[in-house]
Write an enzyme that holds these catalytic residues in place. Structure first.
Site, PDB file in Angstrom:
ATOM      1  CG  ASP A 407      32.370  46.089 -20.253  1.00 15.96           C
ATOM      2  OD1 ASP A 407      32.176  45.387 -19.254  1.00 15.96           O
ATOM      3  OD2 ASP A 407      33.501  46.435 -20.644  1.00 15.96           O
ATOM      4  CG  ASP A 620      32.231  43.248 -22.962  1.00 20.74           C
ATOM      5  OD1 ASP A 620      31.585  42.965 -21.938  1.00 20.74           O
ATOM      6  OD2 ASP A 620      33.125  44.103 -22.994  1.00 20.74           O
TER       7      ASP A 620
END
Length: 734
Positions: A407, A620
């Protein structure tokens, strides 16, 4: 792992039954006119299991049941440990005569029997139950191995005690096998309980109540669960939006970091969609509900996390993989040995002694220790380095990672906007300056006076930067907030506006300068704030997130390990390109939703890749759960940590490299341990069977291979495994 059992023997009224083996749940589709949940529970119990029919929120029910399961495993383990420790100390007498002759008496053997019995039939009861189920289903798992090995040692010793023999006795062997392996069961129960907490933390993001605007225009506080599509709700500044919808009236800035991962709030106005559980930062808005429950964004997130956790089949340990062959093979060898010696006419005593020697030397003590000793050592060292493996599977999988996804915001970057440049305008043109702590433009004092009145993240970042060198001389007399645009006010008689470029119209010769400067900053991936004084644009302030100092070095190290790195983010393509280049990552995926992140990982797995995912945000969570190895960094949200299989206590990316190194060293040690354990069996089983009984050249103690010697050989194998695991600990400490 999902098991569709609809094609097997059916219960009347059941259309389909899908078993989730990792979560120990089942989804049943049935005809309510034919059968009832009570009938289904009865059918499952006949199959040897127990069906809990949820009453209300299934997540809470599952969580409570897992807490109970963990509590039971803990009680059984510590009960076994309490009896095994004194039993082990007493067994030392038989080998080393530590306590004198007074312990070598019949009553001492009976005491050892009394100590071993609760371990065998209380702590070890589940091995008998699960072993029987596996045999009944046509497979032999590790439970069969444990039950067989401990039972042979226990019942042979009990038989020796009944007939008044002086030994040998193996009560401590049986107890040690059960207690050590029960430790692994305890860790497994704890991991399952924590997996349900990940979903529970997602539920807690939804506000319990919402402000409903009824048909008469009155405001009513209602439970969020009662909202339906078409309802209108009022969302005040600072509140979470209760569910998905569209803005019907008003405009505001929304913190959508849980969706996109981007820390800078975005402007939303009439007609724009908004996502449930995101935070309304500035203005009040009226939202018309479009999706609720499982169809809303958060509901889909919960489904993705559950599905990912369910389908992630644990890597089977090497010991388990061979147990299906090893267990029946040992039983067949032992039976063959007994029959052979009986045919040779040596008598039943010799036949039993040889058979027991084979079974004892095949006891799974070293086999059972091979994996847990290495894992416990590795996990302990990892914890000291700030790396928390949530389960054994994560430690095992990490060594095989071939693709690592990162990420962007808060993972590869610092996670908060910082001022990087500012622009000054003059009649001759514009100039872009790097933002130093002691280098600010003269108009910044008035900007601080305005921005200090705002709680917008960009305003706070500007104040943090400028306040290092600019004293707060001025105070804004009048300040007005314009949601989605910026703030304005009067400072020392000067009208000041600070906000987004879309708020300002530029005429005359400065239009080209303004557009060119804005384009140049946009190409650098910056978020731009414009400063106007008395209707004249005097400058710009550029902000962006920044790459962490250790990001580039980590990517380089992972590349040397043969791991391909990619960045995946919900942010704009231009920003993703700049940030990935700064981190040394060649491949990136931008403007992706949480569902698309999870889908990307699924497609990589289907192509044969072992995928690691590093993240820190709510958005996420599905990807972290879907990945073969999910890693949450230290500053991550609770849901990210709960959905991941590894948590880094420190906010340092170097921990990711250590994860790979620890996993590879551990797997290497486990393979060495298993090889050594099987080497003992391959070498000594034929000797225990009596193949050297008539070999005059061999020493008598080897030819006879008394069960006591077999037990000593097994202990030697276990000691070798333990020492090798301790060596792993020393190597990881370097």
């Amino acid at each position: 792992m999902l098991l569709n059992v609809s094609s097997r023997k059916k219960t009347s009224g059941v259309v389909e039954a899908v078993v989730n083996l990792s979560e120990e749940t089942v989804r049943i589709v049935y005809d309510g006119t034919v059968t009832t949940p009570g009938n289904l529970a009865e059918a499952v119990e006949k199959a040897g299991y127990r069906l809990l029919v949820p009453s209300g929120d299934s997540t809470i029910d599952i969580s409570l049941e897992r807490e109970k399961a963990e509590s039971k495993e803990r009680i059984r383990f510590f009960t076994g440990l309490a009896f095994t420790i004194p039993l082990f100390l007493l067994s030392l007498q038989g080998n080393f005569w530590l306590f004198g002759d007074w312990t070598v008496t019949t009553w001492m053997h009976w005491l050892m029997f009394l100590l071993a019995t609760p371990v065998q039939f209380y702590t070890g009861l589940q091995y008998y139950i699960n072993g029987w189920k596996s045999v009944r289903n046509g497979a032999a798992n590790m439970d069969v191995l444990v039950a067989m090995g401990s039972s042979v040692a226990y019942f042979f010793s009990f038989g020796q005690l009944i007939i008044g023999s002086e030994g040998p006795f193996y009560f401590e062997t049986a107890a040690m096998i059960i207690t050590l392996i029960k430790l692994g069961k305890l860790l497994e129960a704890r991991a399952k309980r924590r997996s349900s907490q990940a979903v529970q933390s997602l539920f807690q993001l939804v506000p319990e109540e919402a402000t409903l605007i009824d048909t008469s225009g009155k405001l009513r506080i209602v439970p969020t669960s009662q909202l339906r599509s078409g309802d209108r709700v009022l969302v005040r500044p600072g509140d979470r939006i209760p569910t998905d919808g569209r803005i019907k009236q008003g405009e505001s800035t929304i913190d959508e970091s849980m969706v996109t991962g981007e820390s800078i709030p975005v402007t939303r106005m009439q007609g724009d969609p908004v996502v449930g559980a995101t935070v309304n930062v500035t203005g009040s808005i009226e939202v018309q509900v479009t999706e609720v429950g499982e169809n809303a964004f958060l509901g889909r997130m919960i489904s993705l996390v559950r599905s990912a956790q369910a389908e992630k089949a644990p890597i089977q340990r090497l010991a388990d993989k061979v147990s299906a062959i090893f267990v029946p093979a040992i039983l067949l060898i032992a039976l063959t040995v007994f029959i052979t010696w009986m045919i040779l006419g040596v008598g039943i005593h010799v036949a039993i002694m040889r058979t027991v020697a084979v079974l004892v030397i095949s006891c799974p003590c070293a086999l059972g220790l091979a994996t847990p000793t290495a894992i416990v050592t590795a996990m302990g060292k990892a914890a000291l380095n700030g790396i928390l493996f949530r389960n054994v599977e994560a430690l095992e999988r990490s060594h095989a990672i071939s693709v690592m996804l990162f990420d962007k915001t808060g993972t590869l970057t610092e996670g908060s906007p910082k001022v990087t440049h500012y622009v000054t305008f003059s009649d001759q043109g514009y100039k872009i300056h790097e933002a130093g702590l002691n280098d600010v433009p003269e108009w910044m004092e008035k900007v601080i006076a305005i921005e200090s009145q705002s709680n917008h993240p960009l305003a706070e970042a500007i104040v943090r930067w400028a306040s290092h060198s600019t004293p707060a001389v001025y105070q804004s007399r009048i300040t007005r907030n314009h949601p989605g645009y910026g703030v304005e006010g009067e400072v020392d008689g000067v009208a000041v506006r600070v906000g987004s470029p879309q708020w300002f119209g530029v005429n005359g010769h400065k239009e080209d300068m303004f557009s060119q400067a804005l384009k140049e900053l946009d190409n650098l991936g910056k978020t731009v704030v414009v400063v106007e004084m008395d209707q004249i644009i005097v400058g710009m302030i550029a902000l962006s997130d920044t790459i962490k100092q250790d990001a580039a070095s980590l990517i380089k190290e992972l590349g040397k390990m043969g791991i391909s790195c990619r960045m995946v983010t919900g942010d704009r393509t231009k920003i993703a390109e700049i940030m990935s280049r700064s981190a040394g990552i060649e491949s990136f995926h931008a403007e992706v939703t949480p569902e698309q992140k999870e889908g990307l990982i699924r497609s990589l797995q289907e192509s044969g890749e072992v995928v690691g995912m590093v993240g820190d945000g709510i958005n996420d969570a599905p990807a972290l759960a879907r990945a073969d190895v999910g890693i949450a960094i230290g500053t991550g949200t609770d849901i990210a940590k709960e959905s991941s299989s590894i948590s880094l206590v420190k906010d340092e990316l170097d921990g990711i490299k250590q994860v790979i190194q620890i996993s590879r060293a551990t797997i290497r040690t486990i393979k060495q341990n298993l090889w050594w354990a099987f080497f003992y069996n391959i070498l000594l089983i034929p000797i225990a069977a009596g193949i050297l009984l008539n070999a005059a050249w061999a020493p008598d103690f080897i030819r006879q291979m008394h069960p006591a010697l077999a037990a000593a050989a097994m202990a030697g194998s276990s000691l070798t495994v333990v020492l090798n695991s301790l060596r792993l600990g020393k190597s990881l400490a370097k």
